[in-house]
Design an enzyme around this catalytic site. Structure first.
Site, short mmCIF file in Angstrom:
data_model
loop_
_atom_site.label_atom_id
_atom_site.label_comp_id
_atom_site.label_asym_id
_atom_site.label_seq_id
_atom_site.Cartn_x
_atom_site.Cartn_y
_atom_site.Cartn_z
CG HIS A 125 -74.94 12.99 19.32
ND1 HIS A 125 -74.44 12.96 20.61
CD2 HIS A 125 -76.28 13.21 19.44
CE1 HIS A 125 -75.43 13.16 21.47
NE2 HIS A 125 -76.57 13.31 20.79
CB SER A 148 -67.40 -0.78 20.48
OG SER A 148 -68.59 -0.51 19.79
CG ASP A 183 -74.17 12.01 33.20
OD1 ASP A 183 -73.27 12.85 33.41
OD2 ASP A 183 -75.36 12.31 33.08
#
Length: 431
Positions: A174, A300, A226
């Site tokens: 996280h 990524s 979000d």
């Protein structure tokens, strides 16, 4: 700023020296420390006007990356520390040539003369499980900091890694802040091609499975606050001289959908065959959906056709790659390697991206929606790379890499026509 950077470097050097005198302490038993000298020249020659209006960008800089990784204190739960410090110095690059990503750019459009940063992470270890908290590099297919310029990228948060199961690496993380390659500090924002998540975070969980076996794979899932949820799967098969690799991503919007509606599937297939000093690789990649395959963190994207300049990740895009590698050690020059590849992408159509989303925003000046890419987009990239690593003597492990990249695109693809040259000289100094 130079004084602060030199102070940080001095502290790191002192810390490195402690490893020589405190070997009896468990904290130092398995410690490693290094200063990497990195000299980087980057030239961007735009054959069509860039988004900044410049037709040429060129910078040359010297960087020093210091790292210290401790062992763990004795006991059921071991305590350790990882630390890093960076100092970058401009060698050449005026206002008209700034913006290559090597150096920060000030409000006047000039690259900074120098910049520095430092950070670290506290780590705990129990059995074969490690928990790190702080600023660090991260390497997973759904969130991966890159090391492609003068300074590596870093992220701040926690990372759990467990190898309690043989041949399986479980990871969970996280992260709430991200430090760009040309920045001195991390910020709580994550940017992709269309995503702009401020005061947010990225979380992930996953596993690398049977990486040491002929047949292996990986499964990961992530959540960008979000914005989107992303799922990843990999399956690979390795035999002597042969590697087959398949990667799949699926991304869908979540929460407030800050980047707009997303329903995107991206996959790639590749095969590499090695015979003596020669290796040939073929790759195929496809993006299904009305939006590009998007990601945060410079590396990524574990798709076959994400290469030096372009990622070939446009909406609806199909691309193929041909690559050739040659190890010239077989011809009497050990340490010298050559690589060239070509990737062609087509069938791009960004006109169906949801209106009002990040990939098809409303332009108040024209009163129209302006998609990032048009219909019928296509482009190609050609890379040529030569790298030499000194094999012995006082300069052992010094590396010199020279790369040339050419990228050409039509108007619908909306990319730059550019020729890029990299020259990177690196020398690791261990302690």
């Amino acid at each position: 700023m130079i004084d602060r950077a030199l102070t940080r470097m001095t502290l790191l050097m002192l810390l490195c020296g402690l490893t020589q005198t405190a070997a009896a302490d468990g904290f130092f038993d398995d410690s490693k420390s290094e200063v990497l000298s990195r000299n980087f020249y980057l030239s961007n020659d735009y054959r069509s006007p860039s988004s900044t209006g410049k037709n040429y960008k060129q910078e040359w800089a010297q960087g020093f990356i210091g790292t210290f990784s401790s062992g763990f204190t004795p006991g059921t739960i071991g305590l350790g520390v990882d630390a890093h410090v960076f100092f970058g110095l401009k060698l050449d690059g005026g206002k008209g040539h700034s913006g290559t990503g090597l150096l920060p750019v000030d409000s006047d459009g000039r690259s900074e003369n120098d910049y520095s940063s430092a950070g670290g992470a506290l780590k705990l270890k129990a059995s074969r499980t490690t928990l790190a908290f702080g600023e660090m590099t991260v390497e997973t297919p759904v969130f991966d900091t890159s090391d492609k310029r003068l300074q590596p990228e870093y992220a701040t948060g926690f990372l759990l890694s467990s190898r309690e199961i043989d041949n399986v690496n479980l990871q969970a993380g996280h992260f709430t802040a991200f430090k760009n390659q040309d920045s001195s500090s991390g910020k709580d924002d994550f940017y992709g091609y269309g995503a702009s998540t401020e005061s947010g975070a990225i979380s992930f969980v996953g596993a690398d499975l049977f990486a040491d076996s002929p047949l292996g794979g990986a499964l990961y899932a992530s959540d960008l606050t979000d914005t989107w949820q992303q799922f990843y799967g990999n399956l690979h098969f390795k035999r002597p001289g042969l590697l087959l690799d398949a990667n799949l991503y699926h991304t869908r919007d979540t929460g407030r959908a800050l980047a707009g509606t997303i329903d995107n599937t991206a996959f790639s297939l590749s095969g590499k065959y090695t015979l003596g000093p020669h290796a040939v690789m073929l790759g195929w990649q496809r993006i299904n959906g009305n939006t590009p395959f998007d990601f945060v963190g410079g590396d990524s994207i574990y798709l076959a056709n994400s290469i030096k300049y372009a990622d070939f990740n446009g909406a609806g895009e199909r691309s193929w790659q041909a690559r050739y590698d040659l190890d010239l050690g077989a011809f009497g020059i050990p340490g010298l390697k050559f690589m060239t590849r070509y990737v062609f992408g087509s069938h791009i159509d960004g006109t169906h991206a949801p209106k009002g989303g990040a990939y098809n925003p409303f332009d108040a000046n024209s009163g129209e929606y302006l998609p990032q890419q048009g219909d019928g987009g296509k482009h190609w990239e050609r890379d040529i790379d030569l790298k030499y690593i000194v094999q012995s003597g006082a300069a052992k492990d010094l590396s010199v890499q020279v790369s040339h990249v050419s990228h050409r695109a039509n108007e619908a693809q909306a990319g730059d026509d550019i020729d890029r040259i990299y020259v990177v000289v690196q020398y690791p100094m261990g302690f």
